[in-house]
Design a protein around this motif. Sequence first.
Motif, PDB file in Angstrom:
ATOM      1  N   ALA A 130       0.697  -1.205   0.040  1.00 14.23           N
ATOM      2  CA  ALA A 130      -0.101   0.010  -0.018  1.00 14.23           C
ATOM      3  C   ALA A 130       0.724   1.011   0.081  1.00 14.23           C
ATOM      4  N   PHE A 174       0.863   4.440  -2.684  1.00 18.58           N
ATOM      5  CA  PHE A 174       0.466   5.503  -2.556  1.00 18.58           C
ATOM      6  C   PHE A 174       1.754   6.528  -2.661  1.00 18.58           C
ATOM      7  N   LYS A 224       1.644   7.014  -6.600  1.00 19.80           N
ATOM      8  CA  LYS A 224       0.827   7.866  -7.053  1.00 19.80           C
ATOM      9  C   LYS A 224       1.077   9.412  -6.862  1.00 19.80           C
ATOM     10  N   SER A 246      -8.845   3.108   7.448  1.00 17.44           N
ATOM     11  CA  SER A 246      -8.433   2.038   6.599  1.00 17.44           C
ATOM     12  C   SER A 246      -9.790   1.542   5.810  1.00 17.44           C
ATOM     13  N   ILE A 273     -10.077   3.508   3.158  1.00 10.66           N
ATOM     14  CA  ILE A 273      -9.040   3.289   2.107  1.00 10.66           C
ATOM     15  C   ILE A 273      -9.533   2.281   1.175  1.00 10.66           C
ATOM     16  N   GLN A 291     -11.716   3.301  -1.416  1.00  8.66           N
ATOM     17  CA  GLN A 291     -11.263   4.233  -2.527  1.00  8.66           C
ATOM     18  C   GLN A 291     -10.537   3.281  -3.259  1.00  8.66           C
ATOM     19  N   LYS A 312      -1.130   4.232   3.500  1.00  9.11           N
ATOM     20  CA  LYS A 312      -1.400   5.482   3.031  1.00  9.11           C
ATOM     21  C   LYS A 312      -0.887   6.399   3.937  1.00  9.11           C
ATOM     22  N   GLU A 329       1.751   9.718   3.217  1.00  9.96           N
ATOM     23  CA  GLU A 329       1.508  10.977   3.483  1.00  9.96           C
ATOM     24  C   GLU A 329       2.582  11.704   4.251  1.00  9.96           C
ATOM     25  N   THR A 345      -0.049  13.805   8.538  1.00 14.49           N
ATOM     26  CA  THR A 345      -1.024  12.792   7.925  1.00 14.49           C
ATOM     27  C   THR A 345      -2.388  12.962   8.285  1.00 14.49           C
TER      28      THR A 345
END
Length: 388
Positions: A19, A23, A26, A68, A71, A74, A358, A362, A369
């Motif tokens: 994960a 992220f 991305k 979570s 997420i 998402q 995630k 961040e 965060t």
Amino acid sequence: MFPQEAEVVIIGGGVVGSAAAYFLAKENRNVVLVERGYVAGEATGGNAAWVWSLSRKAGIDIELATHSVSIYKQLQKELELDFEYTVNGGLMVIDGENQFPYVQAHLDARKEAGFPLKMIDAKETLEIQPLLNKERILGGVWNPADGTTNPIMLVAALNHEARKLGAQIYHRTEVKDIEVRDGQVKSVTCGQGTIKTNCVINAAGSWAGQIGKMVGINVPISPFQMAILVTESVPHPVPHPIMGASYMVEEDAGKSGELGVGLIASQQRAGNLLLGASWRDAGFDKRTIQEEIECMAKVNVEAMPALRDVRVIRSFANFFPHSADDLPILGFVQGVEGFVMASGHNGHGVCLGPGSGKLVAELICTGTTSVGIEELRLERPALQTGEH
């Protein structure tokens, strides 16, 4: 060709590391993920596959779980490959009078924290799951927001998308050393070569302590074995994951070497039942023992007598990374600039993993965060009790 440099090197190819890779990719970060075995080959690939917040404790624990779950929703929209995430509700069953005070205290704390659930009576519990033994069931707790997934497919979907975004992912790539110079991470050396980097994420699960030693820190995470039975494929008698409330009474069982056993039941999309579970401190030993197999079968048949004639086709055990306060370790580490912890999810990495990945992404990209994780730092007092 093996990469010579990266902005971020992630050690560990489970849900959390995968994960984080997705992220970060991305955000156009140059990411390399290294896994000493195969991705999803350890705790991620050997568990009950729940996305479950019902038993999460008030405070940061339930906040992480709720985050979570968001997420997961998402990722359902963003990832090309299916990972069998299903919101089908979760049921905790009460089958002993001694369990009521523990369950009520748990529900009271959740309500005060803003995450209310209510206890239901035996009739309502049996309506949700008619296979339960009506002679034993006294009540339950139902959470319609809980569900299940396929963790191996989830990691495959995350890796697939991360690669499309430029991340590099290497199997059978063991980390040999991490160079730290003047308090700053400088490189990661693997069997295939050395990667220059100023940032490392330690998502190595039960092996996080070994990675920590490479940068001169103590990571108090130890392996804890959990075993599960797998049955033949059967018509879907267990549409919702089920957990026995005895876990709340006996949550410390197994931590001093004795065997802990409690009711866990869920069903995969292919029809196989995952039944358990047993847990014990067995070091890095994945072998199941006859006693735990028999105890798991007994617990499930007592709870659901209709399962008596269902064939068990195999058992498996895996390690979950245990911390002293049953919470993950997330965030930058004091004294080693660029070293980030993302381990210690205590058997809940499938549920908490996408959110944790995630959050550390961040943190690296923005320094902040979306859920506060200060109390999950390695330096928190609950972890400063000695060597692991």
